[in-house]
Design a protein around this motif. Structure first.
Motif, PDB file in Angstrom:
ATOM      1  N   PRO A   2       9.676  18.943   5.804  1.00  0.00           N
ATOM      2  CA  PRO A   2       7.938  19.527   6.182  1.00  0.00           C
ATOM      3  C   PRO A   2       8.105  18.393   7.611  1.00  0.00           C
ATOM      4  CG  PRO A   2       9.012  18.696   3.858  1.00  0.00           C
ATOM      5  CD  PRO A   2      10.544  19.141   4.583  1.00  0.00           C
ATOM      6  N   ILE A   3       6.796  18.274   8.153  1.00  0.00           N
ATOM      7  CA  ILE A   3       6.635  17.679   9.128  1.00  0.00           C
ATOM      8  C   ILE A   3       6.195  16.368   8.770  1.00  0.00           C
ATOM      9  CG2 ILE A   3       4.270  17.361  11.371  1.00  0.00           C
ATOM     10  CD1 ILE A   3       3.877  20.575  10.905  1.00  0.00           C
ATOM     11  N   PRO A   4       7.337  15.521   9.608  1.00  0.00           N
ATOM     12  CA  PRO A   4       7.342  13.700   9.449  1.00  0.00           C
ATOM     13  C   PRO A   4       5.846  13.207   9.124  1.00  0.00           C
ATOM     14  CG  PRO A   4       8.642  14.090  11.023  1.00  0.00           C
ATOM     15  CD  PRO A   4       7.598  15.646  11.206  1.00  0.00           C
ATOM     16  N   GLU A   5       4.530  14.418   9.587  1.00  0.00           N
ATOM     17  CA  GLU A   5       3.172  13.230   9.879  1.00  0.00           C
ATOM     18  C   GLU A   5       2.458  13.636   8.234  1.00  0.00           C
ATOM     19  OE1 GLU A   5       4.502  12.926  14.013  1.00  0.00           O
ATOM     20  OE2 GLU A   5       4.161  14.736  12.152  1.00  0.00           O
ATOM     21  N   ASP A   6       2.913  15.171   7.674  1.00  0.00           N
ATOM     22  CA  ASP A   6       2.533  15.480   7.061  1.00  0.00           C
ATOM     23  C   ASP A   6       3.900  14.971   5.199  1.00  0.00           C
ATOM     24  OD1 ASP A   6       1.233  17.539   8.006  1.00  0.00           O
ATOM     25  OD2 ASP A   6       2.930  19.001   7.106  1.00  0.00           O
ATOM     26  N   VAL A   7       4.835  14.879   5.469  1.00  0.00           N
ATOM     27  CA  VAL A   7       5.034  13.523   4.323  1.00  0.00           C
ATOM     28  C   VAL A   7       4.480  12.239   4.318  1.00  0.00           C
ATOM     29  CG1 VAL A   7       7.375  12.053   3.758  1.00  0.00           C
ATOM     30  CG2 VAL A   7       7.322  14.689   4.633  1.00  0.00           C
ATOM     31  N   ARG A   8       4.530  12.409   5.621  1.00  0.00           N
ATOM     32  CA  ARG A   8       3.471  10.271   5.613  1.00  0.00           C
ATOM     33  C   ARG A   8       2.408  10.107   5.005  1.00  0.00           C
ATOM     34  NH1 ARG A   8       1.416   9.152  10.522  1.00  0.00           N
ATOM     35  NH2 ARG A   8      -0.383  11.282  10.200  1.00  0.00           N
ATOM     36  N   ASP A   9       1.611  11.450   5.299  1.00  0.00           N
ATOM     37  CA  ASP A   9       0.128  11.312   4.929  1.00  0.00           C
ATOM     38  C   ASP A   9       0.167  11.309   3.111  1.00  0.00           C
ATOM     39  OD1 ASP A   9      -0.521  10.911   7.232  1.00  0.00           O
ATOM     40  OD2 ASP A   9      -1.190  13.264   7.026  1.00  0.00           O
ATOM     41  N   PHE A  10       1.244  12.765   2.380  1.00  0.00           N
ATOM     42  CA  PHE A  10       1.805  13.105   1.112  1.00  0.00           C
ATOM     43  C   PHE A  10       2.163  11.674   0.575  1.00  0.00           C
ATOM     44  CE2 PHE A  10       3.908  14.345  -2.754  1.00  0.00           C
ATOM     45  CZ  PHE A  10       3.186  15.828  -2.878  1.00  0.00           C
ATOM     46  N   LEU A  11       2.674  10.990   0.891  1.00  0.00           N
ATOM     47  CA  LEU A  11       3.734  10.166  -0.023  1.00  0.00           C
ATOM     48  C   LEU A  11       2.423   8.466  -0.361  1.00  0.00           C
ATOM     49  CD1 LEU A  11       6.765   9.820   1.235  1.00  0.00           C
ATOM     50  CD2 LEU A  11       5.937  10.435  -1.575  1.00  0.00           C
ATOM     51  N   GLY A  12       1.667   8.655   1.306  1.00  0.00           N
ATOM     52  CA  GLY A  12      -0.327   7.491   1.229  1.00  0.00           C
ATOM     53  C   GLY A  12      -0.871   8.299   0.007  1.00  0.00           C
ATOM     54  N   ASP A  13      -0.877   9.047   0.295  1.00  0.00           N
ATOM     55  CA  ASP A  13      -2.221   9.825  -0.617  1.00  0.00           C
ATOM     56  C   ASP A  13      -1.389   9.891  -1.902  1.00  0.00           C
ATOM     57  OD1 ASP A  13      -3.624  10.173   1.203  1.00  0.00           O
ATOM     58  OD2 ASP A  13      -3.692  12.573   0.802  1.00  0.00           O
ATOM     59  N   LEU A  14      -0.294   9.904  -2.195  1.00  0.00           N
ATOM     60  CA  LEU A  14      -0.496   9.761  -4.047  1.00  0.00           C
ATOM     61  C   LEU A  14       0.227   8.232  -4.455  1.00  0.00           C
ATOM     62  CD1 LEU A  14       1.499  10.573  -6.330  1.00  0.00           C
ATOM     63  CD2 LEU A  14       3.965  10.469  -4.667  1.00  0.00           C
ATOM     64  N   LEU A  15       0.758   7.517  -3.376  1.00  0.00           N
ATOM     65  CA  LEU A  15       1.277   5.791  -3.980  1.00  0.00           C
ATOM     66  C   LEU A  15      -0.416   5.191  -3.285  1.00  0.00           C
ATOM     67  CD1 LEU A  15       5.013   6.221  -2.118  1.00  0.00           C
ATOM     68  CD2 LEU A  15       3.944   5.927  -4.616  1.00  0.00           C
ATOM     69  N   GLY A  16      -0.769   5.467  -2.814  1.00  0.00           N
ATOM     70  CA  GLY A  16      -2.421   4.635  -3.106  1.00  0.00           C
ATOM     71  C   GLY A  16      -1.534   3.295  -1.786  1.00  0.00           C
ATOM     72  N   LYS A  17      -0.923   3.791  -1.109  1.00  0.00           N
ATOM     73  CA  LYS A  17      -0.303   2.596  -0.067  1.00  0.00           C
ATOM     74  C   LYS A  17       0.298   2.876   1.207  1.00  0.00           C
ATOM     75  CE  LYS A  17       1.602  -0.864  -3.171  1.00  0.00           C
ATOM     76  NZ  LYS A  17       2.380  -2.388  -2.807  1.00  0.00           N
ATOM     77  N   PRO A  18       0.132   2.138   2.499  1.00  0.00           N
ATOM     78  CA  PRO A  18       0.136   2.762   3.740  1.00  0.00           C
ATOM     79  C   PRO A  18       1.898   3.459   4.279  1.00  0.00           C
ATOM     80  CG  PRO A  18      -1.014   0.850   4.015  1.00  0.00           C
ATOM     81  CD  PRO A  18      -0.624   1.070   2.701  1.00  0.00           C
ATOM     82  N   VAL A  19       2.332   4.409   4.357  1.00  0.00           N
ATOM     83  CA  VAL A  19       3.466   4.586   4.203  1.00  0.00           C
ATOM     84  C   VAL A  19       3.118   5.423   6.355  1.00  0.00           C
ATOM     85  CG1 VAL A  19       5.544   6.969   3.589  1.00  0.00           C
ATOM     86  CG2 VAL A  19       2.916   5.646   2.651  1.00  0.00           C
TER      87      VAL A  19
END
Length: 132
Positions: A2-19
């Motif tokens: 996956p594209i790193p920015e997609d991972v960042r956005d996905f995890l940020g949304d999932l965890l409710g924290k900045p990633v």
């Protein structure tokens, strides 16, 4: 991958924290010092149960993501990191994170994969898979 920015956005949304993510690729997993740092690896298989992917995380990421998913105190994650092992509750929560991350890896142009287990360290078959 996956594209790193997609991972960042996905995890940020999932965890409710900045990633934040790094775009620095790991080119050779065999260079990782498995004694120096603790790692956990989620193993993904295809419909024929053949290993086709992995989600590798250091203990710090696994503990913090596991805590964030269940809104557990950051202190619990810090204690787990200091102890050098992922506590059972954080392990279960991070397993769910790794399971949900499989959505980033599945798509119409790739073979379907599913999470089968999460193990400590980075298994040799994952290192071999990364070299392909």
């Amino acid at each position: 991958m996956p594209i790193p920015e997609d991972v960042r956005d996905f995890l940020g949304d999932l965890l409710g924290k900045p990633v934040s993510v790094s775009k620095k690729p790991v080119t050779d997993l065999s260079e990782i010092d498995l004694e120096e740092e603790k790692w956990v690896t989620g193993l993904y298989v295809n419909d024929k149960n053949a290993l086709i992917g992995a989600c590798i995380a250091d203990l710090k990421l696994a503990a913090n993501a596991g805590a964030a998913l269940a809104m557990i105190s950051d202190q619990v994650a810090k204690e787990s990191i200091a102890a050098g092992e992922l506590g059972e509750n954080l392990r279960e929560n991070f397993y769910e994170v790794v399971n949900i991350v499989s959505a980033l890896l599945n798509g119409p142009s790739v073979p379907h994969l599913r999470l089968t287990e999460m193990v400590d360290g980075i298994p040799d078959d994952v290192i071999a898979l990364a070299k392909r």
